[in-house]
Every structure is written in C-alpha cells, then in structure tokens.
Design a protein around this motif. Structure first.
Motif, PDB file in Angstrom:
ATOM      1  N   ASN A  23       0.849  -1.189   0.000  1.00 47.05           N
ATOM      2  CA  ASN A  23       0.000   0.000   0.000  1.00 47.05           C
ATOM      3  C   ASN A  23       0.886   1.242   0.000  1.00 47.05           C
ATOM      4  OD1 ASN A  23       0.763   0.492   2.834  1.00 47.05           O
ATOM      5  ND2 ASN A  23      -0.593  -1.254   3.260  1.00 47.05           N
ATOM      6  N   ASP A  25       1.199   3.625   2.196  1.00 45.52           N
ATOM      7  CA  ASP A  25       1.858   3.930   3.469  1.00 45.52           C
ATOM      8  C   ASP A  25       3.196   3.194   3.566  1.00 45.52           C
ATOM      9  OD1 ASP A  25      -0.206   5.591   4.250  1.00 45.52           O
ATOM     10  OD2 ASP A  25      -1.275   4.025   5.341  1.00 45.52           O
ATOM     11  N   THR A  26       3.184   1.904   3.227  1.00 44.27           N
ATOM     12  CA  THR A  26       4.429   1.132   3.240  1.00 44.27           C
ATOM     13  C   THR A  26       5.378   1.618   2.155  1.00 44.27           C
ATOM     14  OG1 THR A  26       3.150  -0.780   4.004  1.00 44.27           O
ATOM     15  CG2 THR A  26       5.391  -1.199   3.235  1.00 44.27           C
ATOM     16  N   TRP A  28       5.710   4.630   0.990  1.00 44.81           N
ATOM     17  CA  TRP A  28       6.337   5.868   1.460  1.00 44.81           C
ATOM     18  C   TRP A  28       7.364   5.576   2.557  1.00 44.81           C
ATOM     19  CZ3 TRP A  28       7.712  10.336   0.059  1.00 44.81           C
ATOM     20  CH2 TRP A  28       7.913  11.402   0.945  1.00 44.81           C
ATOM     21  N   ARG A  29       7.034   4.697   3.481  1.00 43.89           N
ATOM     22  CA  ARG A  29       7.964   4.352   4.550  1.00 43.89           C
ATOM     23  C   ARG A  29       9.219   3.679   3.999  1.00 43.89           C
ATOM     24  NH1 ARG A  29       4.537   2.151   7.448  1.00 43.89           N
ATOM     25  NH2 ARG A  29       4.883  -0.064   7.029  1.00 43.89           N
ATOM     26  N   ASP A 109      -9.604   5.721  -0.508  1.00 44.43           N
ATOM     27  CA  ASP A 109      -8.678   6.677   0.097  1.00 44.43           C
ATOM     28  C   ASP A 109      -9.181   8.111  -0.069  1.00 44.43           C
ATOM     29  OD1 ASP A 109      -5.943   7.190   1.307  1.00 44.43           O
ATOM     30  OD2 ASP A 109      -5.746   8.345  -0.547  1.00 44.43           O
ATOM     31  N   LEU A 402       3.244  12.513  -2.037  1.00 46.19           N
ATOM     32  CA  LEU A 402       3.450  12.263  -0.614  1.00 46.19           C
ATOM     33  C   LEU A 402       4.571  13.145  -0.058  1.00 46.19           C
ATOM     34  CD1 LEU A 402       3.020   8.381  -0.561  1.00 46.19           C
ATOM     35  CD2 LEU A 402       1.405  10.098   0.275  1.00 46.19           C
ATOM     36  N   HIS A 406       3.707  15.485   3.020  1.00 45.08           N
ATOM     37  CA  HIS A 406       4.373  15.302   4.313  1.00 45.08           C
ATOM     38  C   HIS A 406       5.511  16.295   4.529  1.00 45.08           C
ATOM     39  CE1 HIS A 406       2.150  11.690   5.363  1.00 45.08           C
ATOM     40  NE2 HIS A 406       2.392  11.190   4.163  1.00 45.08           N
TER      41      HIS A 406
END
Length: 453
Positions: A23, A25-26, A28-29, A109, A402, A406
């Motif tokens: 996904n 979130d992962t 981006w991390r 989303d 992102l 962020h």
C-alpha cells in the motif's frame, strides 16, 4: 498560455502496490528508510532463461544474465467479493483484477467508496503497455503454440497417427490453465478499464493509454483535460504493470538496456535498468470542487508538458531537444518559473545515456547553478522498485505527492554521483537522505516529475 488558479487540479486519493509495498503507506515508509526492494527472482521466474555466463550479445542472446527484478509476489492481492465477482472467476491476466482493486482502493482513500458522487461524470484512464502479459501468452499458447508444436512434430515424425496427435493436443491443453467462459475477457487488455467502470458503476470515459514509460502521465494529462473541459467532475487515472515475465528481460537485454548489477540512476556505477511490477492510481478533481466538497488534498497539479523527439540518430535513443521541449511546455503551460522548483522526480532509469540526456534537458530549462550550492533535489524511485514501464509515472506521482503532503524530501539510492554528468554545474543535487523540506517565502513547495516514453 499559462494556467490560472481556476485550472488547478487536486489529487484527492492515492493507492499503489509496488515491489515490497502492499500500500502507499508502506511504499512511502520504504522510500524514507531507503529500502531496496529489488530481489533475486525465484527459479519459477528465472528458469530456464537465466544464464549469467551467456556471452551472446544483442539479438543473438536468448538468455538473461540477471535475475534481479521487482516482483509483487504475495502482495498481488485481490478481494473479489468486494467487487461482486465470484472467486472462481479470478483467472487470467492479473492486470484486470489488480487494476480494479487499486482503483477501488484509491476511491476509498479519497473518501468516495461509500459516499455519493456523480458517477455519470467520473471516468477512468489507465496506462498499460503492449508488452507480453500472462493473458497474451496464454492466448497465444492456446491459439498458436499448440498448433505449431504439433505441426513441427508431424514434420519430424510423419508416421504419427491423427489419433496420437489428438491425444497430444489434449495433453498440451491440459498442461495450460483452463479458460472458463467468464475468464475469457482477461485475454483482452482493453477490457481492464471497462471492468473498473463496470464494477465501480462509473459512466464517464474509460480507456487505456500506451506511450511506453510515460503512459500513466499521459493518462494524467488526459484526465486533467477532461476535468478542465467540464466533461467530467472526477477522474481515476493510473498505470499497471502487473506481470513482468522473463521474456521482457530478454528484450531489454537484447537492446543493451538491462543492468548487470543494481539499478542506480545518476551513479558512477550505473550500467542499465532493472524492471518491476506495480499498479497505482490517483483520484483527481478540479481544485475548487475539492475544496468545496471538503476533500483531503495531497497535491495540486498545474500542468503537463508533452513532446516527441522528432528525427534523431536512432529510434530508441533519447534526444535532448525532445525531452527539453516537453519540460519547457510544462512550465509554459503552468506559468511556473523553473527556478522555484525544489524537487525533481526524474525518469532516472539508470541507463547512462538516458540519465545524461535527461540531465542535459533539465539543464536547458533550469539553467546553470547560481552560487556555490544547489537548490533542487533530484532522485528516482526506480532505484528502489525498478522500472515499472507504464506504471513508472504513477509511482513517481505517488512519491512526489506524498513528499509535498508530508513536507519531506525523499532519498534516492546513489552511492557516488557519476562525475561525467556534470551535476556540479547544475542547480540539482542527488538527494540520498530523508530531509525535512524546509521552505520559506511566499511561494508553495513545488516539484516536477519526468516520465519519458
């Protein structure tokens, strides 16, 4: 003509699945933590085509000398009941189902999965390549390869009876995945966007775009045009490369584009690209409508520049003039001064000629470095997930959106910048660490994306 604020488009929803990332979130991390998701492929992918000792070059090479690739593997998940599809019907080209899953995830989303909106004025445009996929290959096996195999057998063993040939035909068909009537549409690529419109009950335009590596950014350009013209009120745009068979690696090796080691854009060790699977979507609306409806806004889109290279030295060799023209058109259309850009997500394939050409094209528009220090970070997510071809642009769009959202400058994997690029003469620096996007002054944070095709 420069765009006005009334032409601005908002990104209100994102979804993606790429190598190592189920996904966004992962995804981006993993970027922020500098995780290289390119892995050694299993034997089921690489054999019997992998031969690191193969000395043949170009078109004479029928083997691949690397098995490093960005595969989705178990991350390729589809929930059929969510979309009213019987689980037993899910066979064939995975692009159909992963694109549907990620389109639904992007809508969720954006907050519109279970919220009323005008479905008659919502469309789908998807970047999708014409290179071989599982559906294509399966169709060819049923419709061509079996007959060719039996014809060859008849030439080599003319005494084989018709009855024996029919037995062999049946055995060959049994060795292939069975195609049920409800699975047949997965052999037809252009049904992918139609399936999304069908299952999500969207009645705006739906179609595929293939402009090679720029496919999903061309889809973005077309989606923005539909919004600006008033034809649609919301668009789902994306890119899909759901299967990366070894045969595509053979093609890239034959044209000398495949890396011998890692994929490292702008690095002194760069010697080619590596490929990856991935699917991503963005939900976009007119900015004024997004603000009116209380939507979360990841980023604001100002313009897209499009150009072709024209007549060059070779059909596959990038040309500075064509790439510079596309970049120039983007800034002219948007009315943005390139010197106010602080982040460039480059095409950055790791192919030395392509990276050098891209930097030269950017240099023509951005000018030379002013002062001792550079002011614009540059990088490429391909260094971590590989080159997803028609989904490459959407991966870059998600990463950049992102970063803006962020307020972080994301890193790229690069050990030592290639001195032959002349980076020190440009306003750019390869950003190799996660940094806060410190920003002051009256202008917003600004970024640009390249995806050449």
């Amino acid at each position: 003509m420069a765009s006005s604020n009334q032409d601005d488009i908002a990104i209100i929803g994102l979804s993606g699945v790429f190598a190592g990332s189920p996904n966004i979130d992962t995804f981006w991390r993993n970027i922020l933590e500098k995780r290289d998701q390119i892995c050694e492929a299993p034997d089921s992918w690489a054999m019997p085509w992998y031969d690191p000792e193969d000395q043949n070059q170009g078109i004479d090479s029928a083997r691949i000398r690397t098995r490093k690739v960005g595969l989705l593997g178990d991350l390729a998940v589809f929930h059929p009941l969510e979309f009213g599809i019987p689980p037993k019907a899910v066979e064939g080209d995975p692009a159909h189902y992963l694109a549907l899953q990620l389109a639904g995830d992007a809508l969720r989303d954006a907050g519109y999965w279970d919220r009323d909106f005008n479905r008659e004025r919502t469309g789908v445009i998807l970047g999708h390549g014409s290179n071989p996929n599982r559906g294509d290959i399966l169709g060819m096996q049923y419709g061509l390869v079996i007959d060719q195999t039996l014809d060859l057998l008849a030439q080599l063993m003319p005494d084989v009876s018709e009855e024996r040939r029919n037995t062999l035909r049946a055995a060959l068909k049994r060795s292939l995945p069975k195609i049920e009537i409800e699975q047949a549409p997965t052999l037809i690529s252009n049904i992918i966007s139609g399936r999304i419109s069908n299952r999500l009950n969207l009645m705006g335009p739906n179609y595929l775009v293939d402009s090679a590596c720029s496919s999903s950014l061309i889809a973005l350009d077309l989606g923005m045009r539909d919004l600006r013209s008033g034809r649609c009120d919301m668009m789902l745009i994306g890119g899909v490369q759901a299967s990366m068979p070894a045969q595509i690696y053979m093609l890239f090796q034959q044209i000398g584009a495949l890396a011998h080691g890692d994929i490292r854009p702008f690095d002194a060790s760069a010697n080619g690209t590596l490929l990856g699977e991935g699917v991503g979507f963005a939900v976009i609306k007119r900015l004024a409508d997004a603000r009116r409806d209380g939507d979360r806004i990841y980023a604001i889109l100002k313009g897209v520049g499009v150009a072709s290279d024209g007549k060059g030295m070779g059909l596959l060799a990038p040309r500075v003039e064509g790439e510079a023209l596309a970049i120039r058109r983007a800034y002219e259309q948007s009315g943005i001064d390139p010197t106010t850009i602080e982040l460039i997500e480059a095409h950055g394939t790791g192919i030395p000629l392509g990276d050098r050409t891209e930097l030269q094209a950017l240099g023509q528009i951005f000018g030379e470095r002013r002062g001792r220090l550079p002011h614009c970070a540059i990088g490429s997510v391909k260094s971590m997930i590989g080159h997803c071809i028609p989904a490459a642009g959407i991966a870059s769009l998600i990463k950049t959106s992102l970063a803006l959202h962020h307020k972080l400058l994301p890193p790229t994997l690069c050990e030592s910048v290639n001195p032959d690029l002349g980076m020190e003469r440009t306003p750019f620096y390869v950003n190799t660490a996660t940094r806060p996007w410190v920003h002051g002054g009256p202008l917003p944070r600004r970024a640009g994306i390249n995806a050449f095709g």
